[in-house]
Write an enzyme that holds these catalytic residues in place. Sequence first.
Site, mmCIF file in Angstrom:
data_model
loop_
_atom_site.group_PDB
_atom_site.id
_atom_site.type_symbol
_atom_site.label_atom_id
_atom_site.label_comp_id
_atom_site.label_asym_id
_atom_site.label_seq_id
_atom_site.Cartn_x
_atom_site.Cartn_y
_atom_site.Cartn_z
ATOM 1 N N GLU A 95 0.831 -1.209 0.000
ATOM 2 C CA GLU A 95 0.000 0.000 0.000
ATOM 3 C C GLU A 95 0.862 1.254 0.000
ATOM 4 O O GLU A 95 0.534 2.248 -0.659
ATOM 5 C CB GLU A 95 -0.944 0.010 1.219
ATOM 6 C CG GLU A 95 -1.982 -1.099 1.232
ATOM 7 C CD GLU A 95 -3.043 -0.954 0.133
ATOM 8 O OE1 GLU A 95 -3.042 0.064 -0.576
ATOM 9 O OE2 GLU A 95 -3.869 -1.874 -0.012
ATOM 10 N N ARG A 141 0.578 3.803 -3.201
ATOM 11 C CA ARG A 141 -0.057 5.097 -2.920
ATOM 12 C C ARG A 141 0.979 6.186 -2.669
ATOM 13 O O ARG A 141 0.891 7.279 -3.228
ATOM 14 C CB ARG A 141 -0.984 5.001 -1.693
ATOM 15 C CG ARG A 141 -2.111 4.013 -1.896
ATOM 16 C CD ARG A 141 -3.113 4.069 -0.755
ATOM 17 N NE ARG A 141 -3.887 2.832 -0.711
ATOM 18 C CZ ARG A 141 -5.148 2.749 -0.334
ATOM 19 N NH1 ARG A 141 -5.806 3.811 0.046
ATOM 20 N NH2 ARG A 141 -5.767 1.586 -0.304
ATOM 21 N N ASP A 166 -4.145 -9.710 -8.927
ATOM 22 C CA ASP A 166 -4.462 -8.719 -9.969
ATOM 23 C C ASP A 166 -3.309 -7.874 -10.531
ATOM 24 O O ASP A 166 -2.912 -8.022 -11.704
ATOM 25 C CB ASP A 166 -5.612 -7.800 -9.492
ATOM 26 C CG ASP A 166 -5.439 -7.243 -8.071
ATOM 27 O OD1 ASP A 166 -4.403 -7.501 -7.466
ATOM 28 O OD2 ASP A 166 -6.353 -6.544 -7.590
ATOM 29 N N GLU A 178 -11.930 0.507 -10.585
ATOM 30 C CA GLU A 178 -11.537 -0.357 -11.704
ATOM 31 C C GLU A 178 -12.557 -0.437 -12.845
ATOM 32 O O GLU A 178 -12.168 -0.516 -14.022
ATOM 33 C CB GLU A 178 -11.210 -1.773 -11.193
ATOM 34 C CG GLU A 178 -9.910 -1.881 -10.398
ATOM 35 C CD GLU A 178 -10.024 -1.457 -8.932
ATOM 36 O OE1 GLU A 178 -11.139 -1.066 -8.510
ATOM 37 O OE2 GLU A 178 -9.010 -1.506 -8.220
ATOM 38 N N THR A 234 -0.722 1.330 -10.542
ATOM 39 C CA THR A 234 -1.998 0.688 -10.206
ATOM 40 C C THR A 234 -2.884 1.603 -9.354
ATOM 41 O O THR A 234 -4.074 1.334 -9.177
ATOM 42 C CB THR A 234 -1.775 -0.680 -9.528
ATOM 43 O OG1 THR A 234 -3.003 -1.390 -9.506
ATOM 44 C CG2 THR A 234 -1.233 -0.521 -8.112
HETATM 45 C C1 DMJ Z 1 -6.107 0.585 -5.271
HETATM 46 O O1 DMJ Z 1 -5.355 0.838 -4.144
HETATM 47 C C2 DMJ Z 1 -5.288 -0.008 -6.381
HETATM 48 O O2 DMJ Z 1 -5.966 0.139 -7.585
HETATM 49 C C3 DMJ Z 1 -4.971 -1.463 -6.139
HETATM 50 O O3 DMJ Z 1 -4.293 -2.046 -7.223
HETATM 51 C C4 DMJ Z 1 -6.239 -2.243 -5.899
HETATM 52 N N1 DMJ Z 1 -7.086 -1.644 -4.918
HETATM 53 C C5 DMJ Z 1 -7.300 -0.234 -4.897
HETATM 54 C C6 DMJ Z 1 -8.538 0.236 -5.630
HETATM 55 O O4 DMJ Z 1 -9.587 -0.608 -5.655
#
Ligand code: DMJ
Length: 457
Positions: free
Chosen positions: A120, A124, A247, A363, A447
């Site tokens: 995370e 982020r 994912d 997403e 992501t």
């Molecule tokens: C985000 O923190 C990122 O997209 C991660 O890859 C998956 N979960 C969340 C959003 O749903």
Amino acid sequence: MKELFKKFLLLWCMLMIFSVSAKNPPDKKFETDKAAMAERVKAAFLKGWLAYKTYAWGMDAVKPLSGKGQNWYDESLLMTPVDAFSTMCIMGLGKEKEEAKKLIFGKLDFNKDFEVQQFEITIRMLGGLLSSYQLDGDKRFLELAIDLGNRLLPVFNSPTGMPYKMINLKTGKVSGKISNPAEIGTMLLEYGMLSRLTGNTVYYEKSKKAVVELYKLRGKTGLPGTQINVETGEWTDRQTHISGMIDSYYEYLLKGWLLFGDRDLKQMWEASRDGINKYLADDVKTGFWYGGADMDSGIRTSTEFGALDCFFGAVLCLDGDFVRAAKLEKSIQKMWDLYGLEPESIDYITMQVTSPSYIVRPEAIETTYYLWHFTKDPKYYEAGKHMFESIEKYCQADNGYVEIKDVRTMEKLDALQSFFFAETMKYCYLFFAPDDAFNLDKVVLNTEAHPFFREKK
Ligand code: DMJ
């Protein structure tokens, strides 16, 4: 004869004028609509930001219903402002950028004696800081990113080179030997950018080794399991899928190739893609989905599809597979419209909800935006509008935006994930943004939707 010719000419001119003006209004209408929608998305972002400012300034996240803030750990790491900054840049929010910078550079300090989840923090915080540096140019973002990257590096000190889940930011002590492909493989873009921007190759080398080690342990389907011991390399959960815990491993194989031109990543992505098409893609009566399977036999183990899984449509677009992307998008819209907002997961055979929340995940909107960007088919533009309208309708509180506990009742939750600012609002905005505000073809989004420039800057 002359008179007749004159009349004919007049008629022809009128016809031309009519046909030109008949063509123009829809374009003009579209541009007007687009500009108005862009302003509405900006207003939504600003309303959410105002809630953060009013109730949670300096904390990680806002709780709009109770008018409070909350931190993830013992102290704040400024998750929301760091995550929100790249969207502010794209939206051109000068005043908000300045106040966020003042807060970040005045308060953000990674010398914290507590454990954080490296995944995370990487997507982020590290991703947010690197992208902010590229978009804004302020060197202090890069300095913070380097400090954070160096503090996170000990996560790779496992016998296999695959990262531990947790790390103490002050002492470098690691823990959490049971991890998963998403947390192991979703470091490559951020660490690669850190290497590119500093000239120090160690970040890329370590994050790439982790992915290669993981890839070597793939099952007979060519796909990884869900959980693995990073010390021994043994799988502790052998189910494979494209959902949470796996994912973004796939996302980063393809995006790593696109961003860094690393052919090993291309080859690993293509091999994985073959396995996904063969064992996970599921064309059934209710639509086109991706299920779960055993990583060796490929036998179907689950027919659950989640909000997280929707990211895969964007990956398909980047890979040029618009046929599968369009089919998946149709299913995504169906899932979204079951109750008016997508549930966290459904069983795609029965179309029953298996997890009912909507935590403002991006997403579904992300995939729709990629399809809009690449195909310019108006139905995707309309779908983007529709999803934004649903968020306006159900996730809006008097003083901000919130998550939804259950999409069947639309009961609100007193929470707002920072990815509302980084991703959900960004993807909504990109449908409507002026052409000079953003060009997807020039960047690769991490992501968490933080843009990294493809060309060295
Ligand atoms: C985000 O923190 C990122 O997209 C991660 O890859 C998956 N979960 C969340 C959003 O749903």
